[in-house]
Design a protein around this motif. Structure first.
Motif, PDB file in Angstrom:
ATOM      1  N   GLU A   1     -25.008  -0.240  24.441  1.00  0.00           N
ATOM      2  CA  GLU A   1     -24.599   0.917  23.634  1.00  0.00           C
ATOM      3  C   GLU A   1     -25.801   1.548  22.947  1.00  0.00           C
ATOM      4  O   GLU A   1     -25.954   2.777  22.922  1.00  0.00           O
ATOM      5  CB  GLU A   1     -23.568   0.483  22.586  1.00  0.00           C
ATOM      6  N   LEU A   2     -26.676   0.722  22.393  1.00  0.00           N
ATOM      7  CA  LEU A   2     -27.862   1.233  21.712  1.00  0.00           C
ATOM      8  C   LEU A   2     -28.772   1.979  22.684  1.00  0.00           C
ATOM      9  O   LEU A   2     -29.251   3.085  22.382  1.00  0.00           O
ATOM     10  CB  LEU A   2     -28.626   0.089  21.060  1.00  0.00           C
ATOM     11  N   LEU A   3     -29.022   1.393  23.838  1.00  0.00           N
ATOM     12  CA  LEU A   3     -29.913   2.024  24.812  1.00  0.00           C
ATOM     13  C   LEU A   3     -29.360   3.378  25.267  1.00  0.00           C
ATOM     14  O   LEU A   3     -30.114   4.329  25.473  1.00  0.00           O
ATOM     15  CB  LEU A   3     -30.128   1.096  26.002  1.00  0.00           C
ATOM     16  N   ARG A   4     -28.051   3.463  25.409  1.00  0.00           N
ATOM     17  CA  ARG A   4     -27.440   4.746  25.794  1.00  0.00           C
ATOM     18  C   ARG A   4     -27.548   5.755  24.655  1.00  0.00           C
ATOM     19  O   ARG A   4     -27.801   6.950  24.885  1.00  0.00           O
ATOM     20  CB  ARG A   4     -25.978   4.540  26.193  1.00  0.00           C
ATOM     21  N   MET A   5     -27.338   5.312  23.441  1.00  0.00           N
ATOM     22  CA  MET A   5     -27.449   6.199  22.282  1.00  0.00           C
ATOM     23  C   MET A   5     -28.860   6.783  22.191  1.00  0.00           C
ATOM     24  O   MET A   5     -29.037   7.980  21.941  1.00  0.00           O
ATOM     25  CB  MET A   5     -27.109   5.431  20.996  1.00  0.00           C
ATOM     26  N   VAL A   6     -29.858   5.917  22.389  1.00  0.00           N
ATOM     27  CA  VAL A   6     -31.251   6.368  22.331  1.00  0.00           C
ATOM     28  C   VAL A   6     -31.520   7.409  23.412  1.00  0.00           C
ATOM     29  O   VAL A   6     -32.123   8.463  23.160  1.00  0.00           O
ATOM     30  CB  VAL A   6     -32.212   5.172  22.494  1.00  0.00           C
ATOM     31  N   TYR A   7     -31.053   7.132  24.627  1.00  0.00           N
ATOM     32  CA  TYR A   7     -31.332   8.025  25.756  1.00  0.00           C
ATOM     33  C   TYR A   7     -30.708   9.410  25.539  1.00  0.00           C
ATOM     34  O   TYR A   7     -31.315  10.437  25.842  1.00  0.00           O
ATOM     35  CB  TYR A   7     -30.813   7.399  27.044  1.00  0.00           C
TER      36      TYR A   7
END
Length: 404
Positions: free
Chosen positions: A233-239
């Motif tokens: 979830e975090l990696l998608r939010m960052v992207y």
């Protein structure tokens, strides 16, 4: 006589965001807590953490529920673990509420709702803003002097601290928030850090200095496969916030999605230590073996992405300070004797060799802290108390100014 198994994780610290969120939840639900017993759903790391938060406020009307039948009849320290069926019976008294401890609570919430329970009435979740804070820091403009990346050592506080600043806050206070950015997340491996660094660069945020933590427990053969290490979830939010296009990052998102579905091997919840009052040394012994004293394979994903991080930094004229955080070596020596330093040093030397091959110097902080400067004297991981964090911050800041 049947032995009572203690499935508690050796939790002596927490991320500051997690602790603040829990305290805010308790304050908001003070009346409900006064008249109800709490069933903590999830007898794992975060559940253990929640029980310690409750105990800090002298609230002990709790028990655990878990879908893993191997845990039924066991304990998290003094608190019993029951089955979902037993929990249902207790809830019928009208004096029990459920607190979900799992970070990814969606499936559990859906399960409880199908059973007829209502969110914010029968069951509750505590959601910290850890991911949101990370994204906020990721996109925050700064002078690009120093980018610091690593594991939870930067975000954690001891449960007995007086100075409640975490290491990230101490570093930014010392270096100046305009000069320094800290991107840290628990369990995050070097492959994730590589993709995140690549994205910072693509955004035009190229730092003069990169400080990268090399934590031995993120370099084990299986750590990068564990669901709790993925932070999908975090990696998608960052992207989404970065507004850059990266085929490599998108491919990695697919990989972490698949890894997240894997079964999680929880070392302390699958090992049956026997009686519930198991000495802490027994758990520390397992932790040390699994996370520090294994045979480090230089071909593992983490080690390969350490090389890629260094190469990426070189291509962008970024100076790199790789460092190994402190380890509670005095506890290790007490448990393992001279064998601890022998096996631990062998692994650190492998890291040092790769760093030197790339014309860099490893900042080796393994023996920088004494036992009383960790979250607890028997803390087997790298988490320091406020005095220890101040010392680590001083060492890092000295090195940064030297390289600058």
């Amino acid at each position: 006589m049947e032995q009572k198994i203690n499935f508690a994780w050796p939790v002596t610290s927490s991320s500051k965001e997690e602790y603040v969120a829990f305290c805010e939840w308790m304050t908001a639900h003070k009346t409900m807590l006064e008249s109800n017993e709490i069933a903590i759903w999830g007898a794992g790391i975060r559940g253990t953490e929640f029980s310690l938060f409750f105990k800090r406020t002298n609230y002990t009307k709790i028990f655990f529920v878990d879908s893993n039948k191997e845990k039924w009849g066991g304990y998290i320290n003094e608190f019993p673990i029951v089955s979902p069926d037993t929990m249902r019976e207790k809830i019928q008294t009208g004096k029990v509420k459920i607190l979900i401890s799992a970070e990814n609570s969606k499936e559990i919430e859906e399960f409880l709702e199908e059973d007829g329970y209502k969110k914010e009435e029968d069951f509750f979740t505590v959601r910290s803003n850890l991911y949101e804070k990370y994204v906020e820091e990721f996109i925050r403009p700064y002078t690009r002097d120093v980018l610091i990346m690593g594991d939870c050592e930067f975000s954690k506080i001891s449960l007995e601290d007086t100075d409640m600043r975490n290491l990230a806050e101490m570093l930014k206070d010392e270096l100046g928030e305009r000069r320094a950015k800290v991107l840290a997340m628990h369990g995050m491996g070097l492959r994730s850090h590589y993709n995140l660094l690549h994205t910072q660069i693509a955004m035009g945020m190229i730092p003069k200095i990169l400080v990268i933590m090399i934590n031995l427990d993120t370099l084990t053969g299986k750590q990068h496969l564990l669901p709790r290490s993925q932070h999908e979830e975090l990696l998608r939010m960052v992207y989404e916030k970065a507004h850059v296009d990266s085929k490599e990052y998108e491919e990695y998102l697919e990989i972490v999605h698949e890894r997240k579905k894997n079964l999680q091997a929880e070392f302390f919840t699958t090992n049956k230590f026997g009686k519930r009052d198991v000495p802490s040394d027994a758990k520390s012994k397992v932790y040390f073996r699994v996370n520090y004293l294994y045979e480090l394979d230089v071909e593992t994903e983490g080690m390969q992405y350490l090389k890629k991080i260094i190469q990426l930094a070189r291509e962008n004229n970024i100076k790199v300070i790789p460092f190994v955080p402190p380890v509670n070596y005095e506890l290790g020596e007490r448990i393992f004797g001279a064998d601890f330093n022998k096996r631990y040093t062998k692994n650190v030397n492998k890291i040092d060799s790769i760093v030197r091959e790339n014309d860099l110097e490893l900042l080796e902080m393994s023996y920088s802290l004494k036992q009383n400067e960790f979250a607890q004297p028997d803390t087997p991981d790298e988490t320091a108390n406020d005095a220890g964090r101040k010392k680590v911050a001083e060492i890092l800041c000295r090195k940064i100014e030297e390289v600058m």
